[in-house]
Write an enzyme that holds these catalytic residues in place. Structure first.
Site, PDB file in Angstrom:
ATOM      1  N   THR A 278       0.886 -14.480   5.642  1.00 51.01           N
ATOM      2  CA  THR A 278      -0.125 -13.879   4.764  1.00 51.01           C
ATOM      3  C   THR A 278       0.449 -12.608   4.145  1.00 51.01           C
ATOM      4  O   THR A 278       1.111 -11.824   4.831  1.00 51.01           O
ATOM      5  CB  THR A 278      -1.424 -13.572   5.534  1.00 51.01           C
ATOM      6  OG1 THR A 278      -1.978 -14.813   5.969  1.00 51.01           O
ATOM      7  CG2 THR A 278      -2.461 -12.871   4.654  1.00 51.01           C
ATOM      8  N   PHE A 280      -0.235  -9.026   2.571  1.00 56.63           N
ATOM      9  CA  PHE A 280      -1.226  -7.948   2.537  1.00 56.63           C
ATOM     10  C   PHE A 280      -0.767  -6.898   1.531  1.00 56.63           C
ATOM     11  O   PHE A 280       0.436  -6.730   1.307  1.00 56.63           O
ATOM     12  CB  PHE A 280      -1.341  -7.290   3.920  1.00 56.63           C
ATOM     13  CG  PHE A 280      -1.944  -8.207   4.958  1.00 56.63           C
ATOM     14  CD1 PHE A 280      -3.300  -8.177   5.226  1.00 56.63           C
ATOM     15  CD2 PHE A 280      -1.146  -9.115   5.648  1.00 56.63           C
ATOM     16  CE1 PHE A 280      -3.863  -9.036   6.165  1.00 56.63           C
ATOM     17  CE2 PHE A 280      -1.703  -9.979   6.584  1.00 56.63           C
ATOM     18  CZ  PHE A 280      -3.068  -9.937   6.848  1.00 56.63           C
TER      19      PHE A 280
END
Ligand SMILES: O=C(O)C(=O)C[C@]1(C(=O)O)C=C[C@@H](O)C=C1
Length: 378
Positions: A278, A280
């Site tokens: 992921t 960020f």
């Protein structure tokens, strides 16, 4: 059939003439630029450009559309030259020049993230700001509001997952608030299937987690025919499963949440793909541009003119900057009108890049420079 060498010789001859004509045309554009500067006239004259494009469409015959493409690019370059002469985008230049390279941080710095202890957002926040006590917010919107109201200095937000795709709510908020992006972090995400200590894998019928985590683990969830329920985030799912005392329930969550809520691990590496990652970002009201910044983010709307997005992208690629991400979102209250969010490789220390941003800032509706930052990998 003509000989290849002979055809190429003719092409060389034509190119020689074309380059001379191109240089002459650019000199004319320069003169127009000086005239516009002296008389305070806007660079873009869409009517004049349309007139030229209509004309080349007809005169180009079977190559009419190709000729239009060529000429719209030529005029794009001619406008870029004129913007330089006029010194367009002063505010943009000043903004970049006045930015600071160091992101201030100590353990009292206020960092907001969505969720509760043990959530992926928490883990990412601690990776970026190691000793901070995060301010947990209920929603992504609340993270933006905390920055808006000065309650937090920075906000950490997920923007994209390698399996489940973009976090569209966050992009909508980025486009609405237009805070600066000052850093990004790619964090590998591994999930556990976890239950209360009394449960066994055979007991499980239902799985709780955040929709993104459920999507990232969809292969095993579907194969086992589990019912799913969406939670606010993965740590909330873990906490609720722990509180439920039900043995037919499991949460999809990370290792910190397993520990935090005293769960039992039923299965590891539950994600579909072992390279599940992921991305960020860190948002801030103040602009910081580190020395080694390598990613540029910006957003804009498009005027209703054919090929604008294409010609904007061409201007970046002509400077060797690659497009790494593009998102389009509908404008609030304007159906079928779009705002674009784009990431490019590059650093604004390169004069040509700053000049391009200055030109675009005056030409494109709703243009915002969102930042130039480093990308970290955990
Ligand atoms: O005619 C002008 O006003 C110009 O600046 C020249 C030119 C062109 O290259 O042809 C460039 C920009 C304008 O939008 C229109 C046309």
């Amino acid at each position: 059939m003509r000989d290849l060498k002979e055809i190429r010789e003719e092409i060389n001859e034509i190119d020689e003439k074309l380059i001379e004509l191109f240089k002459r045309r650019m000199e004319c554009a320069k003169d127009v630029g000086n005239y516009k500067k002296a008389n305070n006239i806007p660079i873009l004259n869409q009517d004049r450009e349309n007139e030229i494009l209509d004309d080349v469409l007809v005169r180009g015959g079977e190559y009419g559309y190709a000729a239009q493409l060529l000429f719209s690019n030529i005029m794009e370059l001619s406008r870029a030259l004129q913007h330089n002469i006029v010194g367009s985008g002063k505010e943009m230049k000043e903004l970049i020049e006045n930015s600071s390279p160091n992101i201030p941080y100590n353990k009292n710095t206020k960092v907001a993230c969505q969720g509760i202890a043990g959530a992926n957002n928490h883990e990412a926040t601690l990776k970026i700001f190691p000793d901070c006590e995060p301010q947990f917010c209920k929603s992504f919107k609340d993270v933006f509001m905390a920055i808006e109201n000065g309650e937090a200095d920075y906000g950490v937000l997920p923007v994209e997952n390698s399996t489940a795709g973009s976090v569209s709510d966050v992009y909508d908020l980025i486009l609405k608030h237009r805070f600066y992006i000052i850093k990004s972090l790619d964090l590998p995400i591994h999930y556990y299937l976890a239950s209360i200590p009394q449960a066994n894998l055979e007991d499980i019928e239902e799985v709780w987690s955040h929709p993104q985590a459920l999507a990232q683990c969809s292969d095993k969830i579907t194969a086992n025919n589990y019912k799913t329920l969406q939670s606010a985030n993965t740590a909330v799912a873990a906490r609720d499963v722990a509180n439920s005392k039900r043995i037919n329930l499991a949460a999809v969550c990370n290792g910190s949440a397993v520990k935090e809520y005293g769960l039992k691990v039923l299965a590891e590496n539950y994600e579909n793909r072992s390279d599940n990652t992921t991305r960020f970002i860190v948002i801030s009201k103040k602009l910081y541009i580190p020395e080694n910044a390598e990613k540029i983010s910006l957003c804009f709307g498009l005027p209703h003119v054919t090929g604008t997005l294409y010609s904007v992208l061409c201007r970046f690629s002509s400077l060797g900057l690659n497009l790494t991400k593009i998102e389009s979102r509908t404008m609030a209250n304007k159906p079928f009108e779009y705002l674009f969010y784009l990431d490019f490789t590059g650093n604004v220390k390169n004069d040509e890049v700053t000049k391009l941003l200055c030109a675009l800032s005056t030409e494109l509706p709703e243009f915002s420079f969102l930042g130039n930052y480093e990308e970290d990998f955990a």
